[in-house]
Design a protein around this motif. Structure first.
Motif, PDB file in Angstrom:
ATOM      1  N   ASP A  39     -33.884  -7.061  25.740  1.00  0.00           N
ATOM      2  CA  ASP A  39     -34.096  -5.721  26.295  1.00  0.00           C
ATOM      3  C   ASP A  39     -33.430  -4.618  25.484  1.00  0.00           C
ATOM      4  O   ASP A  39     -33.833  -3.464  25.564  1.00  0.00           O
ATOM      5  N   GLY A  40     -32.399  -4.976  24.726  1.00  0.00           N
ATOM      6  CA  GLY A  40     -31.737  -3.920  23.967  1.00  0.00           C
ATOM      7  C   GLY A  40     -30.650  -4.455  23.069  1.00  0.00           C
ATOM      8  O   GLY A  40     -30.372  -5.661  23.034  1.00  0.00           O
ATOM      9  N   VAL A  41     -30.039  -3.542  22.306  1.00  0.00           N
ATOM     10  CA  VAL A  41     -28.955  -3.891  21.397  1.00  0.00           C
ATOM     11  C   VAL A  41     -27.925  -2.768  21.471  1.00  0.00           C
ATOM     12  O   VAL A  41     -28.289  -1.607  21.653  1.00  0.00           O
ATOM     13  N   VAL A  42     -26.658  -3.140  21.365  1.00  0.00           N
ATOM     14  CA  VAL A  42     -25.615  -2.112  21.332  1.00  0.00           C
ATOM     15  C   VAL A  42     -24.822  -2.281  20.042  1.00  0.00           C
ATOM     16  O   VAL A  42     -24.492  -3.397  19.649  1.00  0.00           O
TER      17      VAL A  42
ATOM     18  N   VAL B 201     -16.111   4.343  28.291  1.00  0.00           N
ATOM     19  CA  VAL B 201     -17.171   3.624  27.567  1.00  0.00           C
ATOM     20  C   VAL B 201     -17.652   2.363  28.306  1.00  0.00           C
ATOM     21  O   VAL B 201     -18.855   2.166  28.473  1.00  0.00           O
ATOM     22  N   PRO B 202     -16.727   1.500  28.797  1.00  0.00           N
ATOM     23  CA  PRO B 202     -17.205   0.267  29.457  1.00  0.00           C
ATOM     24  C   PRO B 202     -18.133   0.554  30.636  1.00  0.00           C
ATOM     25  O   PRO B 202     -19.179  -0.089  30.778  1.00  0.00           O
ATOM     26  N   GLU B 203     -17.789   1.536  31.445  1.00  0.00           N
ATOM     27  CA  GLU B 203     -18.598   1.856  32.617  1.00  0.00           C
ATOM     28  C   GLU B 203     -19.965   2.415  32.185  1.00  0.00           C
ATOM     29  O   GLU B 203     -21.005   2.057  32.730  1.00  0.00           O
TER      30      GLU B 203
ATOM     31  N   LEU C   7     -16.884  -4.155  26.552  1.00  0.00           N
ATOM     32  CA  LEU C   7     -17.901  -4.981  27.211  1.00  0.00           C
ATOM     33  C   LEU C   7     -17.431  -5.523  28.562  1.00  0.00           C
ATOM     34  O   LEU C   7     -18.178  -6.222  29.242  1.00  0.00           O
ATOM     35  N   VAL C   8     -16.204  -5.172  28.942  1.00  0.00           N
ATOM     36  CA  VAL C   8     -15.609  -5.834  30.103  1.00  0.00           C
ATOM     37  C   VAL C   8     -16.372  -5.584  31.410  1.00  0.00           C
ATOM     38  O   VAL C   8     -16.372  -6.411  32.308  1.00  0.00           O
TER      39      VAL C   8
END
Lengths: 195, 464
Positions: free
Chosen positions: A100-103, A56-58, A79-80
């Motif tokens: 630019d965006g939201v997670v 997920v982080p990548e 988020l690392v």
């Protein structure tokens, strides 16, 4: 007589007062199948990414660029690897309009309809956070996935602010032809984490 | 009709000119017929696929119909429960007997918020009560934010379909309206739906960000929890329901469901019936006010406007089951040819032909019960199984018949009562022209009489 009392009096005079049986012979359980969820999300022009949780982080690093809103309670260990600039609430609608965006995470995902539900809980935040930015990346964990709409309702708490999302913003208002991208986020990216 | 306890009828945009006259005007418009034919064929095919995917469609339909009947049978209890739940969650509930009262309540609330404009979510009920006009009269600008409603508003036009109010306009007509009415529209805009939608996005973004008051309708309200639900596609609904400080929702008193679980039926049947999608892009649900999230002031206006009069008729009340999906419009051979304007009411098509006359009283809407061939396609597709054809016949019986029809029926009754007159009539029938003289010519203008055989059955029997 007040409008309230008047309308209620009319209702009482007009209604039958009968007790009507409601047959619930329809299916309530659906099958949980990530393949179906992915296919139906894609059907409505969401972009689906499938990965293991350690990836997920990548993946988020690649999907999130520029300035990105991250709601309170979003898992920090995802988020690392992020290179994007992270913004946190409180943010005004105008500030949100410039990102630019939201997670976010999600409360429930429904296989049969390709629907993601947000309930403003941890990792999702206020409704406006996932509305104004033009790009919404949502992470779906295996435990979030249910088969059917009845199962989704049973999991949700009615009194929380709920947003059911099935693909990016769309309209069929011109000649009933579906066009993606009106007022909500024009890009919906779904990260399906495999079990 | 007024026999039903003299329940007051509704007011607002529910009646127009006589349907036959309006239909003829619409039929003369080739462009309109082409636009409607293409659009309804597209949506019919999509709906059929989406509905066909569910093996339990008929069970959902039966469940939905019974749920609505159960709600309507004890509507007072559910309304009181809703009122209590919304109030407990920080909302304020208002009641309105008719269109004028509802408009006055909303106007007062907007003025109290100190606003001179509102953003609006597409809503049938605010079209029904003519809210935009009422607000304009009070100096308040109402901005429609749904793409189709925007097209209608900018085109100084009227909605012609429940779901897609601008269904009667094609892409190049819409392009022309946008170029004429939106200052930021490029002169060389082409009629690509994606570009038109993008223009609407840019045009309304500033409105959303600056609006202080929003007005919406509601698809459902859950009595036990006080939860309101709006189903939409574009995200304009989410914008209106989330960004402003004050939210005012106007809702007909029949839009209730008793429990949270009950939504499981309609959230499956509504999107598949209306846009032919498994699920519409966005559904918003909120309960009163949530601190820190969305509008901090919420008002719910519960509207009667002829609904109790409809509820009072045991043979007509099922029209209140309607969830405004518009599947019946899309399959109706009459609607497909005339479009929605000919019906004169904001509720056109088969459901409009049964709902509008009941809301206004049949006296004020005499032609709509006849705006149908009774083919039954509407009943087949209705997700809450409203038997529209039977209801149309029921309403037709309440319209006084025209003089010519009364005269003809009296004459036929007299002939049928006597064997001698019947024999004479049979003999005379052989000389009947295929087209009758006035006033009976109104019948034979479009329907030639069948030609009588040279010899009647009775004559043949006697000679055999």
């Amino acid at each position: 007589m007040s409008a309230r009392d008047d309308v209620l009096a009319r209702v009482r005079a007009a209604q039958s007062g009968a007790v009507v049986e409601v047959p619930r012979d329809y299916r309530t359980a659906g099958s949980v199948d990530p393949e179906v969820l992915a296919e139906r999300l894609t059907d409505y022009r969401a972009v689906v990414h499938r990965c293991a949780e350690r990836e997920v982080p990548e993946l988020l690093r690649r999907l999130l660029t520029g300035r990105v809103v991250v709601p309170e309670g979003f898992p920090a260990h995802w988020l690392v690897s992020l290179t994007a600039e992270v913004l946190r609430d409180p943010l005004s609608p105008r500030e949100l309009d410039a990102v630019d965006g939201v997670v976010t995470t999600c409360a429930v995902a429904v296989c049969e309809t390709g629907t993601i539900v947000l309930d403003a809980g941890p990792g999702m935040g206020r409704r406006v956070l996932s509305l104004v930015p033009d790009r919404h990346v949502v992470v779906v964990l295996p435990g979030d996935v249910v088969g059917s709409v009845p199962e989704a309702l049973a999991r949700l708490e009615a009194t929380r602010p709920l947003t059911w999302i099935s693909g990016p913003s769309a309209t069929s208002d011109i000649e009933l032809q579906r066009v993606e991208g009106v007022h909500g986020p024009r890009a919906l990216e779904v990260v399906l984490v495999s079990a | 009709m007024t026999t039903f306890l003299g329940m007051p009828h509704g007011t607002g945009n529910l009646a127009g000119g006589p349907f036959p006259r309006e239909a003829r005007k619409a039929l003369a418009d080739d462009q309109l017929r082409a636009n409607l034919g293409r659009a309804t064929a597209t949506i019919r095919a999509k709906r059929a696929v989406a509905v066909g995917e569910l093996p339990d469609w008929e069970e959902l339909r039966a469940g939905g119909a019974a749920l609505k009947d159960a709600t309507l049978a004890r509507l007072d209890e559910h309304l009181l429960r809703l009122e209590a739940a919304v109030t407990a969650a920080g909302g304020v509930v208002h009641w309105a007997r008719d269109a004028e009262e509802a408009n006055a309540v909303v106007t007062r609330l907007v003025q109290a918020a100190g606003a001179d404009e509102v953003v609006k979510v597409k809503s049938m009920v605010t079209q029904e009560i003519g809210l935009n006009e009422a607000l304009a009269a009070a100096g308040i600008a109402a901005w429609e934010t749904d793409l189709a409603e925007l097209i209608v508003q900018l085109g100084h036009d009227k909605p012609s379909h429940i779901l897609v109010p601008a269904i009667h306009k094609n892409r190049s007509e819409i392009r022309d309206i946008f170029v004429r009415e939106i200052p930021s529209a490029p002169r060389d805009l082409i009629d690509d739906p994606a570009l038109l939608a993008a223009l609407a996005r840019a045009h309304l973004r500033e409105k959303f960000l600056s609006a202080r008051v929003a007005v919406s309708g509601a698809n459902f309200a859950v009595a036990e929890t006080g939860t309101l639900c709006v189903v939409e596609s574009e995200g304009n609904g989410r914008m209106c329901l989330t960004l402003p400080e004050v939210l005012i929702t106007v809702m007909g008193i029949e839009k209730l469901v008793p429990t949270w679980q009950d939504l499981e039926v309609f959230l499956q049947t509504l999107p598949r019936s209306s846009t032919g999608e498994r699920m519409n892009p966005y559904t918003s649900m909120w309960t009163g006010v949530t601190p820190g999230d969305g509008p901090q002031e919420f008002h719910l206006v519960l509207l009667d406007n002829g609904r109790t009069a409809t509820l009072a008729d045991p043979d007509g009340r099922a029209a209140l089951r309607c969830i405004r999906c518009s599947a019946c419009l899309n399959v109706c051979p009459v609607y497909e040819r005339t479009g929605g304007h000919a019906y004169g009411s904001v509720y056109p098509g088969p459901i409009g032909a049964v709902l509008s006359p009941q809301l206004t009283g049949v006296e004020d809407n005499r032609t709509l019960p006849f705006a149908s061939t009774l083919c039954g396609a509407c009943y087949d597709v209705c997700p809450v199984a409203i038997d529209i054809p039977t209801m149309l016949v029921h309403l037709r019986q309440q319209v006084p018949p025209p003089a010519a029809e009364r005269l003809a029926m009296t004459a036929i009754a007299s002939v049928m009562r006597s064997p001698r007159r019947y024999r004479a009539a049979l003999w005379l029938g052989r000389f009947l022209p295929r087209r009758l003289p006035p006033p009976l010519s109104r019948w034979t203008r479009s329907r030639a009489l069948p030609q009588a055989p040279r010899q009647s059955f009775r004559a043949w029997w006697v000679r055999r």
